[in-house]
Write an enzyme that holds these catalytic residues in place. Structure first.
Site, PDB file in Angstrom:
ATOM      1  N   ASP A  31      -5.016  -7.287   5.677  1.00 46.38           N
ATOM      2  CA  ASP A  31      -6.261  -6.615   5.300  1.00 46.38           C
ATOM      3  C   ASP A  31      -7.321  -7.663   4.958  1.00 46.38           C
ATOM      4  O   ASP A  31      -8.461  -7.616   5.437  1.00 46.38           O
ATOM      5  CB  ASP A  31      -5.965  -5.722   4.072  1.00 46.38           C
ATOM      6  CG  ASP A  31      -7.035  -4.692   3.829  1.00 46.38           C
ATOM      7  OD1 ASP A  31      -8.017  -4.659   4.588  1.00 46.38           O
ATOM      8  OD2 ASP A  31      -6.889  -3.910   2.867  1.00 46.38           O
ATOM      9  N   ASP A  55      -2.416 -18.146   1.723  1.00 50.50           N
ATOM     10  CA  ASP A  55      -3.634 -18.710   1.111  1.00 50.50           C
ATOM     11  C   ASP A  55      -4.162 -19.879   1.925  1.00 50.50           C
ATOM     12  O   ASP A  55      -5.372 -20.030   2.124  1.00 50.50           O
ATOM     13  CB  ASP A  55      -3.395 -19.102  -0.361  1.00 50.50           C
ATOM     14  CG  ASP A  55      -2.137 -19.940  -0.564  1.00 50.50           C
ATOM     15  OD1 ASP A  55      -1.275 -19.958   0.334  1.00 50.50           O
ATOM     16  OD2 ASP A  55      -2.017 -20.582  -1.617  1.00 50.50           O
ATOM     17  N   ASP A 113     -10.489  -9.369   7.582  1.00 46.99           N
ATOM     18  CA  ASP A 113     -11.902  -9.259   7.184  1.00 46.99           C
ATOM     19  C   ASP A 113     -12.548 -10.645   7.150  1.00 46.99           C
ATOM     20  O   ASP A 113     -13.703 -10.809   7.527  1.00 46.99           O
ATOM     21  CB  ASP A 113     -12.029  -8.628   5.786  1.00 46.99           C
ATOM     22  CG  ASP A 113     -12.153  -7.115   5.861  1.00 46.99           C
ATOM     23  OD1 ASP A 113     -11.984  -6.558   6.962  1.00 46.99           O
ATOM     24  OD2 ASP A 113     -12.409  -6.488   4.817  1.00 46.99           O
ATOM     25  N   LYS A 142       3.796 -15.466   1.790  1.00 51.89           N
ATOM     26  CA  LYS A 142       3.820 -16.270   0.559  1.00 51.89           C
ATOM     27  C   LYS A 142       5.280 -16.451   0.136  1.00 51.89           C
ATOM     28  O   LYS A 142       5.715 -15.935  -0.898  1.00 51.89           O
ATOM     29  CB  LYS A 142       3.010 -15.567  -0.543  1.00 51.89           C
ATOM     30  CG  LYS A 142       1.504 -15.602  -0.327  1.00 51.89           C
ATOM     31  CD  LYS A 142       0.866 -16.939  -0.681  1.00 51.89           C
ATOM     32  CE  LYS A 142       0.827 -17.171  -2.152  1.00 51.89           C
ATOM     33  NZ  LYS A 142       0.311 -18.536  -2.471  1.00 51.89           N
ATOM     34  N   TYR A 177       0.823  -1.215   0.000  1.00 58.86           N
ATOM     35  CA  TYR A 177       0.000   0.000   0.000  1.00 58.86           C
ATOM     36  C   TYR A 177       0.860   1.269   0.000  1.00 58.86           C
ATOM     37  O   TYR A 177       0.370   2.351  -0.268  1.00 58.86           O
ATOM     38  CB  TYR A 177      -0.954   0.033   1.212  1.00 58.86           C
ATOM     39  CG  TYR A 177      -2.017  -1.055   1.172  1.00 58.86           C
ATOM     40  CD1 TYR A 177      -2.321  -1.707  -0.008  1.00 58.86           C
ATOM     41  CD2 TYR A 177      -2.710  -1.423   2.315  1.00 58.86           C
ATOM     42  CE1 TYR A 177      -3.280  -2.711  -0.056  1.00 58.86           C
ATOM     43  CE2 TYR A 177      -3.682  -2.421   2.273  1.00 58.86           C
ATOM     44  CZ  TYR A 177      -3.953  -3.059   1.087  1.00 58.86           C
ATOM     45  OH  TYR A 177      -4.896  -4.054   1.041  1.00 58.86           O
TER      46      TYR A 177
END
Ligand code: NAD
Length: 371
Positions: free
Chosen positions: A251, A227, A255, A194, A143
């Site tokens: 993020d 993942d 959620d 990852k 970001y």
């Protein structure tokens, strides 16, 4: 008597309505406690700041935030600001506060209140008693990394670039926050990245492993691919205690974990900076996870629990008022057990209430509990 300086930034939309309920709790504690006193100041942020000042947060507001013991933030944004220039859009106010206060650690608890276990999209047995803390790195990663741009190529095509970037120091300090929290909980950290496809994942894995060895060998550490972490959160969320991860994965994963617990309207968060070497004080901003909910703003329908629970986290992490923070959690669990529900968490047979009725019920429970 200890005085705690709070900066209240209600923002836009339902942020204004839910913050009003927090102010009632502040007044309650000010009346009740002889040991702690809150001094509060309010300011504009987001679209409301843009309308008055042409920016989403002013320098004065940032200075006030830095001078406070904690910032309590509502929510920003709304369709009326969709077309304002990118640099001064409402969310830029929140991003600037996070950056200027160097709030690198975002704590997002996902707790399932027993009374709400049936409201989850997962089965009751998977979520009942769930208590996870997701620690998301907040000031680095994709970001913020440069270059970040959209360029037009010679053939007229456009190319967009975001840059995922992490340094040893950034990873080490967030890992330490996760290990510190785990020690006060069930002593287990999952680090999600990852490493199989991203260089930042390889470095993340190396630095978390080294930090674990030198700083927290007493804490159980497991590495997990981000993942797989997403899958496991739906398959068996109770296997997790603390999950530490980068800005982007955090993020998304936070959620996802949130949905296991019911509604956006229930979810608090804390964003913390580094501890001052002399005073131990951390810059801190507490905010609900939800946005300004333009679809219900101004109607008295918003669930104030996420903002109230964020204030509870401020008491716990910035004001050393653990007993009062526990009281707030008990009062919330109490009103839910009594069957009170705002629209977002409504279930058959329960009593539907609005924002201020929910706030009043929590206040009444607090008064009983503190009596
Ligand atoms: P949102 O969180 O505002 O709303 C999503 C849905 O959840 C809506 O249907 C809303 O009514 C409901 N909801 C959210 N909070 C609720 C509450 N407390 N009680 C009851 N229902 C609730 O997300 P969105 O609709 O994607 O975004 C709306 C605006 O908020 C946008 O401008 C967005 O940029 C902004 N936003 C701000 C923040 C922030 O301030 N931190 C976070 C997310 C989105």
């Amino acid at each position: 008597m200890t005085t705690h300086k709070l900066l209240l930034l209600p923002g836009d939309g339902i942020g204004i309505e839910t913050m009003a309920e927090v102010e009632r709790l502040i007044a309650f504690f000010n009346k009740k406690s002889s040991k702690n006193k809150f001094e509060t100041e309010s300011d504009l942020v987001g679209g409301s700041a843009y309308d008055k000042h042409g920016v989403a947060v002013t320098d004065t507001c940032v200075a006030k935030a830095k001078a406070s013991d904690a910032v309590i933030f509502g929510a920003v944004g709304g369709p009326q600001w969709d077309k304002v220039p990118y640099a001064v859009r409402p969310e830029a106010g929140l991003l600037r506060l996070r950056k200027d206060l160097d709030l690198f650690a975002n704590l997002r608890p996902a707790i399932c209140y027993p009374a709400l276990a049936d409201a989850s999209s997962l089965k009751r047995e998977l979520v009942e008693g769930l208590d996870i803390m997701i620690v998301r790195e907040l000031t680095g990663g994709v970001y913020f990394g440069e270059p970040k741009e959209i360029v037009t190529l010679e053939d007229g095509q456009k190319r967009a670039v975001d840059t995922q970037l992490y340094t040893t120091r950034e990873i080490e300090r967030i890992a330490k926050v996760a290990f510190d929290l785990a020690r006060k909980r069930s002593n287990k950290v999952h680090s999600a990245e990852k490493r199989n496809v991203m260089k930042t994942g390889v470095l993340w894995n190396e630095v978390v492993t080294a930090t674990h060895k030198s700083y927290a060998p007493d804490v159980e550490l497991q590495h997990i691919l981000a993942d797989n972490c997403a899958m496991q959160l739906v398959r068996n969320p109770k296997q997790f205690d603390v999950i530490v991860t980068d800005n982007l994965f955090g993020d998304v994963l936070s959620d996802e974990a949130a949905m296991a617990t019911g509604s956006l309207g229930m979810l608090p968060s804390a964003s913390l900076g580094a501890a001052d070497e002399k005073t131990g004080k951390r810059m801190a901003l507490y905010e609900p996870v939800h946005g300004s909910a333009p679809d219900i703003a101004g109607k008295g329908l918003a669930n104030p629990i996420a903002t109230i629970a964020s204030f509870g986290m401020a008491l716990r992490y910035s004001c050393a008022m653990t007993a009062e923070a526990d009281l707030i959690d008990k009062a919330i669990a109490g009103v839910l057990a009594d069957g009170l529900r705002t629209g977002d968490i409504m279930q058959p047979g329960m009593q539907k209430v609005g924002t201020s009725e929910m706030g009043s019920a929590i206040l009444a429970k607090l008064e009983n509990l503190a009596a």
